[in-house]
Design a protein around this motif. Structure first.
Motif, PDB file in Angstrom:
ATOM      1  N   MET A  40       0.851  -1.191   0.000  1.00 27.32           N
ATOM      2  CA  MET A  40       0.000   0.000   0.000  1.00 27.32           C
ATOM      3  C   MET A  40       0.882   1.234   0.000  1.00 27.32           C
ATOM      4  O   MET A  40       1.867   1.309   0.733  1.00 27.32           O
ATOM      5  CB  MET A  40      -0.908   0.003   1.230  1.00 27.32           C
ATOM      6  CG  MET A  40      -1.839   1.161   1.307  1.00 27.32           C
ATOM      7  SD  MET A  40      -2.985   0.922   2.695  1.00 27.32           S
ATOM      8  CE  MET A  40      -3.780   2.511   2.697  1.00 27.32           C
ATOM      9  N   ILE A  41       0.522   2.190  -0.842  1.00 31.65           N
ATOM     10  CA  ILE A  41       1.210   3.477  -0.890  1.00 31.65           C
ATOM     11  C   ILE A  41       0.223   4.529  -0.418  1.00 31.65           C
ATOM     12  O   ILE A  41      -0.922   4.560  -0.880  1.00 31.65           O
ATOM     13  CB  ILE A  41       1.687   3.799  -2.321  1.00 31.65           C
ATOM     14  CG1 ILE A  41       2.676   2.735  -2.787  1.00 31.65           C
ATOM     15  CG2 ILE A  41       2.285   5.200  -2.388  1.00 31.65           C
ATOM     16  CD1 ILE A  41       3.009   2.819  -4.256  1.00 31.65           C
TER      17      ILE A  41
ATOM     18  N   VAL B 249       3.711  -0.924   3.848  1.00 30.97           N
ATOM     19  CA  VAL B 249       3.045   0.357   3.617  1.00 30.97           C
ATOM     20  C   VAL B 249       4.128   1.431   3.554  1.00 30.97           C
ATOM     21  O   VAL B 249       4.948   1.543   4.457  1.00 30.97           O
ATOM     22  CB  VAL B 249       2.035   0.698   4.734  1.00 30.97           C
ATOM     23  CG1 VAL B 249       1.440   2.082   4.525  1.00 30.97           C
ATOM     24  CG2 VAL B 249       0.934  -0.352   4.805  1.00 30.97           C
ATOM     25  N   ALA B 250       4.129   2.198   2.471  1.00 32.19           N
ATOM     26  CA  ALA B 250       5.084   3.290   2.300  1.00 32.19           C
ATOM     27  C   ALA B 250       4.308   4.575   2.066  1.00 32.19           C
ATOM     28  O   ALA B 250       3.184   4.550   1.569  1.00 32.19           O
ATOM     29  CB  ALA B 250       6.010   3.007   1.113  1.00 32.19           C
ATOM     30  N   GLY B 251       4.916   5.692   2.451  1.00 27.27           N
ATOM     31  CA  GLY B 251       4.191   6.947   2.313  1.00 27.27           C
ATOM     32  C   GLY B 251       5.002   8.068   1.726  1.00 27.27           C
ATOM     33  O   GLY B 251       6.226   8.111   1.839  1.00 27.27           O
ATOM     34  N   LEU B 252       4.284   8.976   1.078  1.00 22.63           N
ATOM     35  CA  LEU B 252       4.839  10.222   0.584  1.00 22.63           C
ATOM     36  C   LEU B 252       4.011  11.341   1.180  1.00 22.63           C
ATOM     37  O   LEU B 252       2.790  11.231   1.297  1.00 22.63           O
ATOM     38  CB  LEU B 252       4.743  10.296  -0.952  1.00 22.63           C
ATOM     39  CG  LEU B 252       5.566   9.281  -1.725  1.00 22.63           C
ATOM     40  CD1 LEU B 252       5.218   9.373  -3.208  1.00 22.63           C
ATOM     41  CD2 LEU B 252       7.045   9.538  -1.528  1.00 22.63           C
ATOM     42  N   TRP B 253       4.680  12.439   1.527  1.00 26.15           N
ATOM     43  CA  TRP B 253       3.979  13.566   2.133  1.00 26.15           C
ATOM     44  C   TRP B 253       3.774  14.651   1.093  1.00 26.15           C
ATOM     45  O   TRP B 253       4.693  15.012   0.374  1.00 26.15           O
ATOM     46  CB  TRP B 253       4.762  14.118   3.327  1.00 26.15           C
ATOM     47  CG  TRP B 253       5.167  13.004   4.227  1.00 26.15           C
ATOM     48  CD1 TRP B 253       6.431  12.664   4.580  1.00 26.15           C
ATOM     49  CD2 TRP B 253       4.314  12.047   4.850  1.00 26.15           C
ATOM     50  NE1 TRP B 253       6.409  11.560   5.381  1.00 26.15           N
ATOM     51  CE2 TRP B 253       5.123  11.151   5.561  1.00 26.15           C
ATOM     52  CE3 TRP B 253       2.941  11.842   4.862  1.00 26.15           C
ATOM     53  CZ2 TRP B 253       4.611  10.085   6.288  1.00 26.15           C
ATOM     54  CZ3 TRP B 253       2.430  10.781   5.584  1.00 26.15           C
ATOM     55  CH2 TRP B 253       3.262   9.922   6.296  1.00 26.15           C
TER      56      TRP B 253
ATOM     57  N   SER C  79      -0.158  11.408   1.726  1.00 24.72           N
ATOM     58  CA  SER C  79      -0.836  12.112   2.807  1.00 24.72           C
ATOM     59  C   SER C  79      -0.345  13.539   2.944  1.00 24.72           C
ATOM     60  O   SER C  79       0.829  13.827   2.750  1.00 24.72           O
ATOM     61  CB  SER C  79      -0.629  11.376   4.131  1.00 24.72           C
ATOM     62  OG  SER C  79      -1.252  12.069   5.184  1.00 24.72           O
ATOM     63  N   GLU C  80      -1.259  14.396   3.313  1.00 23.50           N
ATOM     64  CA  GLU C  80      -0.933  15.786   3.591  1.00 23.50           C
ATOM     65  C   GLU C  80      -0.522  15.966   5.048  1.00 23.50           C
ATOM     66  O   GLU C  80      -0.169  17.064   5.443  1.00 23.50           O
ATOM     67  CB  GLU C  80      -2.152  16.673   3.271  1.00 23.50           C
ATOM     68  CG  GLU C  80      -3.309  16.532   4.232  1.00 23.50           C
ATOM     69  CD  GLU C  80      -4.101  15.229   4.154  1.00 23.50           C
ATOM     70  OE1 GLU C  80      -4.927  14.997   5.042  1.00 23.50           O
ATOM     71  OE2 GLU C  80      -3.907  14.434   3.225  1.00 23.50           O
ATOM     72  N   ASP C  81      -0.540  14.899   5.821  1.00 21.35           N
ATOM     73  CA  ASP C  81      -0.344  15.019   7.257  1.00 21.35           C
ATOM     74  C   ASP C  81       0.625  13.958   7.762  1.00 21.35           C
ATOM     75  O   ASP C  81       0.259  12.795   7.890  1.00 21.35           O
ATOM     76  CB  ASP C  81      -1.700  14.889   7.956  1.00 21.35           C
ATOM     77  CG  ASP C  81      -1.642  15.195   9.433  1.00 21.35           C
ATOM     78  OD1 ASP C  81      -0.542  15.433   9.962  1.00 21.35           O
ATOM     79  OD2 ASP C  81      -2.707  15.195  10.058  1.00 21.35           O
ATOM     80  N   GLU C  82       1.862  14.364   8.057  1.00 18.45           N
ATOM     81  CA  GLU C  82       2.854  13.409   8.551  1.00 18.45           C
ATOM     82  C   GLU C  82       2.471  12.827   9.906  1.00 18.45           C
ATOM     83  O   GLU C  82       2.954  11.775  10.294  1.00 18.45           O
ATOM     84  CB  GLU C  82       4.225  14.080   8.656  1.00 18.45           C
ATOM     85  CG  GLU C  82       4.828  14.381   7.318  1.00 18.45           C
ATOM     86  CD  GLU C  82       6.212  14.967   7.433  1.00 18.45           C
ATOM     87  OE1 GLU C  82       7.083  14.304   8.017  1.00 18.45           O
ATOM     88  OE2 GLU C  82       6.401  16.092   6.941  1.00 18.45           O
ATOM     89  N   ARG C  83       1.591  13.514  10.625  1.00 20.98           N
ATOM     90  CA  ARG C  83       1.162  13.005  11.937  1.00 20.98           C
ATOM     91  C   ARG C  83       0.434  11.684  11.824  1.00 20.98           C
ATOM     92  O   ARG C  83       0.277  10.969  12.800  1.00 20.98           O
ATOM     93  CB  ARG C  83       0.290  14.040  12.638  1.00 20.98           C
ATOM     94  CG  ARG C  83       1.066  15.297  13.009  1.00 20.98           C
ATOM     95  CD  ARG C  83       0.165  16.354  13.529  1.00 20.98           C
ATOM     96  NE  ARG C  83      -0.738  16.746  12.435  1.00 20.98           N
ATOM     97  CZ  ARG C  83      -1.755  17.573  12.554  1.00 20.98           C
ATOM     98  NH1 ARG C  83      -2.033  18.104  13.704  1.00 20.98           N
ATOM     99  NH2 ARG C  83      -2.500  17.899  11.526  1.00 20.98           N
ATOM    100  N   LEU C  84      -0.015  11.337  10.613  1.00 22.77           N
ATOM    101  CA  LEU C  84      -0.675  10.058  10.406  1.00 22.77           C
ATOM    102  C   LEU C  84       0.187   8.914  10.926  1.00 22.77           C
ATOM    103  O   LEU C  84      -0.295   7.984  11.549  1.00 22.77           O
ATOM    104  CB  LEU C  84      -0.974   9.861   8.918  1.00 22.77           C
ATOM    105  CG  LEU C  84      -1.648   8.558   8.519  1.00 22.77           C
ATOM    106  CD1 LEU C  84      -3.066   8.530   9.055  1.00 22.77           C
ATOM    107  CD2 LEU C  84      -1.639   8.403   7.014  1.00 22.77           C
ATOM    108  N   TRP C  85       1.501   9.010  10.688  1.00 22.65           N
ATOM    109  CA  TRP C  85       2.405   7.958  11.144  1.00 22.65           C
ATOM    110  C   TRP C  85       2.595   7.988  12.652  1.00 22.65           C
ATOM    111  O   TRP C  85       2.885   6.976  13.266  1.00 22.65           O
ATOM    112  CB  TRP C  85       3.765   8.097  10.465  1.00 22.65           C
ATOM    113  CG  TRP C  85       3.706   7.834   9.004  1.00 22.65           C
ATOM    114  CD1 TRP C  85       3.978   8.721   8.019  1.00 22.65           C
ATOM    115  CD2 TRP C  85       3.340   6.623   8.349  1.00 22.65           C
ATOM    116  NE1 TRP C  85       3.806   8.128   6.794  1.00 22.65           N
ATOM    117  CE2 TRP C  85       3.420   6.841   6.969  1.00 22.65           C
ATOM    118  CE3 TRP C  85       2.946   5.361   8.805  1.00 22.65           C
ATOM    119  CZ2 TRP C  85       3.121   5.859   6.030  1.00 22.65           C
ATOM    120  CZ3 TRP C  85       2.650   4.383   7.868  1.00 22.65           C
ATOM    121  CH2 TRP C  85       2.742   4.632   6.503  1.00 22.65           C
ATOM    122  N   GLU C  86       2.469   9.155  13.246  1.00 23.08           N
ATOM    123  CA  GLU C  86       2.642   9.257  14.687  1.00 23.08           C
ATOM    124  C   GLU C  86       1.433   8.702  15.439  1.00 23.08           C
ATOM    125  O   GLU C  86       1.543   8.217  16.553  1.00 23.08           O
ATOM    126  CB  GLU C  86       2.855  10.722  15.080  1.00 23.08           C
ATOM    127  CG  GLU C  86       4.123  11.320  14.496  1.00 23.08           C
ATOM    128  CD  GLU C  86       4.150  12.834  14.606  1.00 23.08           C
ATOM    129  OE1 GLU C  86       3.269  13.414  15.264  1.00 23.08           O
ATOM    130  OE2 GLU C  86       5.060  13.436  14.017  1.00 23.08           O
TER     131      GLU C  86
END
Length: 169
Positions: free
Chosen positions: A71-72, A90-94, A75-82
């Motif tokens: 899953m990629i 699962v990998a993410g781009l901000w 997100s506009e919100d890095e707090r999602l990971w916190e």
């Protein structure tokens, strides 16, 4: 390319959750039920989810239906990971919206501009981002001597009326 790696046609399903205007427990439950039924026998090779609210629902569906697919998240919100434990595969781009660069580009296209009208949506995310967006614009407004016209948080009928009467510059 993805086409070559797959060895043939690729199917891309695009789903709009409409979480910006329709929300609440009943709506989320209905979406969840719908996607469980729709994709129960059709397994995707990967998920790409955009925005925190959609990411949370996509993660929930992934856990129930396809826990091993990648899953990629965009997100506009890095707090999602916190706020949540990181899931495997699962990998993410901000995403970062550069309001000043956007306004500067508009000013290049319309060099006689003297006023900048700001229109923003009313979803919880848009309201939360508004303060930061306006703060980013302040130095440019001061530097160029631009008048700031705030058209955010207006009912649609009032927004349309105000937009009709905006000055040409």
């Amino acid at each position: 390319s993805l086409w070559e790696a797959q060895g043939g046609p690729i199917t891309l399903d695009v789903e709009s959750l409409d979480l910006g205007w329709a929300r609440g427990d009943a709506y989320t439950h209905a979406l969840h039920t719908w996607y469980l039924a729709k994709y129960q026998e059709r397994r995707p090779d990967a998920l790409i989810a955009f925005r925190s609210d959609a990411i949370q629902l996509a993660q929930q569906l992934r856990r129930e239906l396809w826990p091993d697919i990648p899953m990629i998240v965009l997100s506009e919100d890095e707090r999602l990971w916190e706020q949540q434990p990181r899931l495997e595969r699962v990998a993410g781009l901000w995403l970062r919206y550069d309001m000043r660069a956007t306004a500067e580009l508009a000013l290049q296209l319309l060099p006689g501009t003297r006023r900048l009208a700001f229109v923003n949506g009313s979803s919880p995310w848009e309201r939360a981002q508004q303060e930061q967006m306006v703060r980013e614009l302040q130095p440019l407004l001061a530097q160029r001597g631009l008048e700031f016209i705030d058209l955010s948080n207006l009912p649609l009928s009032e927004l349309l009326q105000r937009a009709r009467t905006l000055p040409d510059d």
